[in-house]
Design a protein around this motif. Structure first.
Motif, PDB file in Angstrom:
ATOM      1  N   TYR A  42       0.856  -1.182   0.000  1.00  0.00           N
ATOM      2  CA  TYR A  42       0.000   0.000   0.000  1.00  0.00           C
ATOM      3  C   TYR A  42       0.897   1.238   0.000  1.00  0.00           C
ATOM      4  O   TYR A  42       1.645   1.471   0.956  1.00  0.00           O
ATOM      5  CB  TYR A  42      -0.898   0.027   1.237  1.00  0.00           C
ATOM      6  CG  TYR A  42      -2.038  -0.961   1.220  1.00  0.00           C
ATOM      7  CD1 TYR A  42      -3.350  -0.535   0.965  1.00  0.00           C
ATOM      8  CD2 TYR A  42      -1.832  -2.318   1.473  1.00  0.00           C
ATOM      9  CE1 TYR A  42      -4.412  -1.440   0.957  1.00  0.00           C
ATOM     10  CE2 TYR A  42      -2.887  -3.220   1.469  1.00  0.00           C
ATOM     11  CZ  TYR A  42      -4.167  -2.775   1.213  1.00  0.00           C
ATOM     12  OH  TYR A  42      -5.215  -3.672   1.208  1.00  0.00           O
ATOM     13  N   GLU A  87      -6.605  -2.155  -7.096  1.00  0.00           N
ATOM     14  CA  GLU A  87      -7.325  -1.516  -5.989  1.00  0.00           C
ATOM     15  C   GLU A  87      -6.766  -0.124  -5.735  1.00  0.00           C
ATOM     16  O   GLU A  87      -5.546   0.089  -5.785  1.00  0.00           O
ATOM     17  CB  GLU A  87      -7.205  -2.360  -4.714  1.00  0.00           C
ATOM     18  CG  GLU A  87      -7.849  -1.744  -3.475  1.00  0.00           C
ATOM     19  CD  GLU A  87      -7.604  -2.551  -2.211  1.00  0.00           C
ATOM     20  OE1 GLU A  87      -7.798  -2.006  -1.105  1.00  0.00           O
ATOM     21  OE2 GLU A  87      -7.212  -3.738  -2.324  1.00  0.00           O
ATOM     22  N   ILE A 105      -0.794  -0.978  -4.387  1.00  0.00           N
ATOM     23  CA  ILE A 105      -2.141  -0.509  -4.056  1.00  0.00           C
ATOM     24  C   ILE A 105      -1.988   0.971  -3.697  1.00  0.00           C
ATOM     25  O   ILE A 105      -1.523   1.298  -2.605  1.00  0.00           O
ATOM     26  CB  ILE A 105      -2.762  -1.288  -2.884  1.00  0.00           C
ATOM     27  CG1 ILE A 105      -2.855  -2.777  -3.227  1.00  0.00           C
ATOM     28  CG2 ILE A 105      -4.149  -0.724  -2.542  1.00  0.00           C
ATOM     29  CD1 ILE A 105      -3.407  -3.642  -2.105  1.00  0.00           C
TER      30      ILE A 105
END
Length: 346
Positions: free
Chosen positions: A58, A135, A92
């Motif tokens: 992330y 995502e 992400i």
């Protein structure tokens, strides 16, 4: 009581024990947030991704806040990719939105914002050496007053051509779980439960505002298992020095570390608490004699207790477990075994 009845009771007891001992476990995918403004494929940090077999990372792309001169939302401190992400790790992207963006706005402005974010994120993902992502996560601590416009923005974001076929996730704070009637349910596929920054950072005292089990009990105990969206989980690995002057919040000092606090010529610890009195002026850190530093950190024991609590109330599911954040200096406080125990607890 005859032998037949005794046998039935024994079978019932054994069945009950087996039922509770064989509680379904979640399938957990451990990974990290990357929250710096310049990405380097640092060997020590990439090794953590390899150790935990992390399939994705992330990555904070930028903050978005209102420019007072332009009177519109603009990127703040966007990330620079000095090196590409490892080829085996998906990205992400994460965008942090300051909540005030959604005060006094309208549908046209939020639609324009969604388009700009989609384009900006797509370009940054390519800079990271990736041709695709599956995502996008939006990080915003929305409130009752901004809920309507924020949710409208999320719906508009999902309709952006560049995000077609991609899932949108959002971060979820503890108060948004407990106060679901006023906070609402965001129009997304899944949420990231942020299990940190749960106390009042600005309140004077010796409480830990990063991770507080009592606060988790209050906000999550009776409601978490009924939350209607798929839940990922984020846990903290960071530490900081919170400064108070005349018992008023004075900020977070990035120039104070734990070793400096052990300097008895400079600081005096208040008993066994996490409060330290500054004994003389400390110009290098912008501190004055009499200032009080609250040193907040999260131990492996704290993480284990939190994961035990969450595993009790979360529905068994396949989920990402994300540690905040990927930083070798922070991660050295935990052994591989420490974090594996936390992961296994789910």
């Amino acid at each position: 009581m005859d032998k037949f009845s005794m046998r039935k009771i024994s079978i019932l007891v054994i069945a009950t024990v087996l039922l509770f001992s064989c509680k379904q476990k979640s399938i957990v995918h451990p990974t990290f947030y990357f929250w710096k403004t310049d990405y380097h494929n640092t060997k020590s940090e990439t090794q953590y991704l390899d150790q935990f077999k992390s399939k994705a990372l992330y990555v904070r792309i930028m903050d978005v806040d209102v420019d007072p001169d332009l009177q519109q939302a603009v990127p703040v401190s966007p990330i620079k990719f000095s090196e590409p992400l490892p080829p085996q790790v998906e990205i992400i992207p994460v965008v942090f939105l300051v909540n005030r963006i959604f005060y006094e706005t309208d549908s046209n402005k939020t639609k324009m914002l969604s388009s700009r974010i989609a384009n900006f994120v797509d370009a940054k993902v390519k800079q990271a050496g990736k041709q695709r992502f599956t995502e996008l996560q939006i990080d915003c601590d929305w409130t009752k007053a901004t809920r309507e416009q924020y949710f409208k923005f999320l719906s508009q974001l999902k309709n952006q051509p560049l995000l077609k076929g991609k899932s949108i996730s959002v971060t979820l704070r503890l108060h948004q779980v407990k106060n679901i009637l006023t906070s609402g349910i965001p129009p997304v596929e899944k949420v990231m439960l942020m299990c940190y920054n749960m106390g009042n950072l600005r309140q004077y005292g010796d409480q830990n505002s990063i991770l507080n089990q009592h606060e988790m009990d209050i906000y999550l105990k009776d409601v978490l298992e009924n939350y209607p969206l798929k839940l990922d989980v984020a846990l903290p690995l960071f530490e900081w020095a919170v400064v108070f002057r005349n018992k008023g919040y004075a900020g977070i000092s990035k120039r104070i570390n734990q070793s400096q606090l052990q300097n008895k010529k400079l600081f005096r610890q208040r008993g066994d608490s996490i409060l330290y009195d500054l004994l003389s002026d400390y110009p290098a850190a912008g501190l004055k004699q009499g200032d009080i530093v609250r040193w907040e950190q999260v131990s492996a024991k704290d993480l284990l207790a939190t994961s035990t609590f969450l595993s009790r109330y979360l529905k068994p599911d396949e989920r990402n477990l994300v540690f905040y954040h990927l930083d070798a200096d922070l991660l050295k406080h935990y052994t591989h075994e420490d974090l594996q125990k936390v992961i296994a607890n789910f």
